[in-house]
Design a protein around this motif. Structure first.
Motif, short mmCIF file in Angstrom:
data_model
loop_
_atom_site.label_atom_id
_atom_site.label_comp_id
_atom_site.label_asym_id
_atom_site.label_seq_id
_atom_site.Cartn_x
_atom_site.Cartn_y
_atom_site.Cartn_z
N VAL A 8 0.83 -1.20 0.00
CA VAL A 8 0.00 0.00 0.00
C VAL A 8 0.87 1.25 0.00
CG1 VAL A 8 -1.86 -1.18 1.23
CG2 VAL A 8 -0.16 0.09 2.53
N GLY A 9 0.33 2.31 -0.56
CA GLY A 9 0.95 3.62 -0.51
C GLY A 9 -0.06 4.61 0.02
N TYR A 10 0.42 5.65 0.68
CA TYR A 10 -0.52 6.64 1.22
C TYR A 10 0.17 7.98 1.43
CZ TYR A 10 1.59 4.49 5.43
OH TYR A 10 2.46 3.97 6.35
N CYS A 11 -0.64 9.04 1.37
CA CYS A 11 -0.21 10.37 1.76
C CYS A 11 -0.62 10.55 3.21
CB CYS A 11 -0.87 11.44 0.88
SG CYS A 11 -0.44 11.31 -0.86
N LEU A 65 5.49 5.15 0.13
CA LEU A 65 5.42 4.72 -1.27
C LEU A 65 5.10 3.24 -1.31
CD1 LEU A 65 8.58 6.54 -2.69
CD2 LEU A 65 6.25 7.41 -2.40
N CYS A 66 5.57 2.51 -0.30
CA CYS A 66 5.30 1.07 -0.22
C CYS A 66 5.40 0.61 1.23
CB CYS A 66 6.27 0.28 -1.10
SG CYS A 66 6.13 -1.51 -0.90
N VAL A 104 -4.08 0.54 -2.54
CA VAL A 104 -3.40 -0.75 -2.59
C VAL A 104 -2.79 -0.89 -3.97
CG1 VAL A 104 -3.69 -3.26 -2.52
CG2 VAL A 104 -4.93 -1.82 -0.90
N HIS A 105 -1.49 -1.13 -4.05
CA HIS A 105 -0.81 -1.26 -5.34
C HIS A 105 -0.82 -2.69 -5.85
CE1 HIS A 105 0.32 2.83 -4.89
NE2 HIS A 105 1.24 2.64 -3.97
N ARG A 106 -0.78 -3.65 -4.93
CA ARG A 106 -0.74 -5.05 -5.35
C ARG A 106 -1.15 -5.94 -4.19
NH1 ARG A 106 1.87 -8.04 -9.49
NH2 ARG A 106 2.63 -6.08 -10.35
N THR A 107 -1.84 -7.03 -4.54
CA THR A 107 -2.19 -8.06 -3.57
C THR A 107 -1.63 -9.39 -4.06
OG1 THR A 107 -4.25 -6.90 -3.03
CG2 THR A 107 -4.07 -9.20 -2.34
N VAL A 108 -0.99 -10.13 -3.16
CA VAL A 108 -0.36 -11.40 -3.52
C VAL A 108 -0.81 -12.48 -2.55
CG1 VAL A 108 1.85 -12.61 -3.78
CG2 VAL A 108 1.66 -10.21 -4.46
N HIS A 109 -1.15 -13.63 -3.08
CA HIS A 109 -1.46 -14.80 -2.26
C HIS A 109 -0.15 -15.38 -1.74
CE1 HIS A 109 -3.03 -19.22 -2.07
NE2 HIS A 109 -3.09 -18.62 -0.88
N VAL A 110 0.00 -15.47 -0.41
CA VAL A 110 1.25 -15.93 0.20
C VAL A 110 0.99 -17.15 1.09
CG1 VAL A 110 2.36 -13.67 0.13
CG2 VAL A 110 0.95 -14.29 2.11
N PRO A 111 2.05 -17.87 1.46
CA PRO A 111 1.89 -19.05 2.31
C PRO A 111 1.31 -18.68 3.68
CG PRO A 111 4.07 -18.99 1.34
CD PRO A 111 3.45 -17.67 1.06
#
Length: 315
Positions: A8-11, A65-66, A104-111
């Motif tokens: 995620v990124g935010y101001c 930024l991330c 949200v910039h990206r969502t990833v399925h993780v273990p």
């Protein structure tokens, strides 16, 4: 149930920092990053109450930024499992409707063993300085206020610093701060028994740039930008902002290298020099949270998380 990693990124200007507040939304009070993300995920109607684990806490006014977090989400038995893209789109749609300064910039399925905080091997921060040039026209400034020199595109995005500013001294101080030290002098309030030893892998100062094209804003001619970048596995509370405050005080010759060596050799809040101030949050950005690729490996042949994270790093 699936576990997801969200970047995620935010101001941070209108946010109350990352940590969730007990009085959020009461009497119109601003929300935290945690609180906004939780509300957005609830809006997706999962079968379980979403419990977020955010990798890095940032104060009110600090930008990212991330930043990263993980959350377990389960759908009702009659519905298929959540897909990463669905979460990204759904959460951002909620932020658009609520006019929240977060995406949200990206969502990833993780273990299921992945942890956003404990699996992180490092964090990189950027601090932006806008130094008033010695030849700047100060006729529009009244008294000791220099707010008239801040381009509107830089408002709450950098730290406005007066000249003189000796960048060579700042670079020399960065070399001293790099490495392993007891940074108790550079920490904000810490609980008893907290280990204040940290290792700064790298800290540099390089020439920066304005956020907008100076051709559209003549005020930029009064400013020289410098970027302070610092990387470590972890930081103490307000360590980066206090470090920048010390570097600025050195550059302005308000404190000496003897003061800096005393802060490191006698690590204590009592060693903080009276002429140094903690840098404001507006110029601070969390740039990235670093993970080893093996943290994304499933115990069975599913490499989608690794591939997605590799692509994310290229962006």
């Amino acid at each position: 149930m699936r576990r997801f990693l969200l970047t995620v990124g935010y101001c941070g200007t209108s946010l109350r920092g990352v940590q969730k507040q007990l009085d959020e939304g009461v009497n119109g009070k601003a929300c935290s990053v945690h609180g906004l993300l939780e509300k957005a995920l609830v809006h997706l109607r999962p079968a379980n109450p979403p419990e977020l684990y955010i990798s890095s806490r940032t104060d009110a006014g600090v930008h990212a930024l991330c930043n990263t977090l993980h959350v377990d989400l389960e759908r009702l038995p009659s519905q298929p499992p959540y897909e990463p893209e669905y979460i990204t789109i759904g959460v951002n749609r909620y932020f658009q409707k609520t006019k929240a300064d977060i995406r949200v910039h990206r969502t990833v399925h993780v273990p299921p063993t992945f942890h956003a905080r404990f699996n992180a091997t490092g964090r990189t921060y950027l601090y932006r300085l806008a130094v008033i040039r010695p030849e700047a026209d100060l006729s529009q400034c009244q008294s000791l206020s220099f707010d008239a020199l801040i381009p509107i595109g830089e408002l709450h995005r950098c730290y406005l610093v007066k000249s003189p500013f000796d960048v060579e001294k700042v670079k020399e101080a960065c070399e001293i701060l790099q490495g392993s030290h007891d940074f108790a002098t550079f920490a904000g309030k810490t609980g008893s028994g907290v280990d204040t030893k940290r290792t700064i892998n790298q800290i540099t100062v390089t020439e920066g740039r304005p956020l907008l094209d100076p051709a559209f804003e003549p005020l930029y001619s009064n400013l020289q930008f410098w970027d302070i970048t610092v990387n470590s596995r972890s930081f103490l509370y307000r360590q980066v902002r206090k470090t920048v405050g010390v570097l600025v005080a050195l550059g302005q010759e308000r404190i000496s290298f003897d003061d800096l060596h005393r802060m490191l050799s006698i690590p204590s809040r009592d060693s903080w020099p009276s002429k140094a101030i903690t840098a404001p949050p507006a110029g601070l950005y969390l740039v990235n949270v670093h993970y080893p690729l093996e943290a994304f490996c499933f115990p069975y042949p599913d490499f989608s998380a690794v591939d997605s994270w590799e692509e994310d790093k290229k962006l």
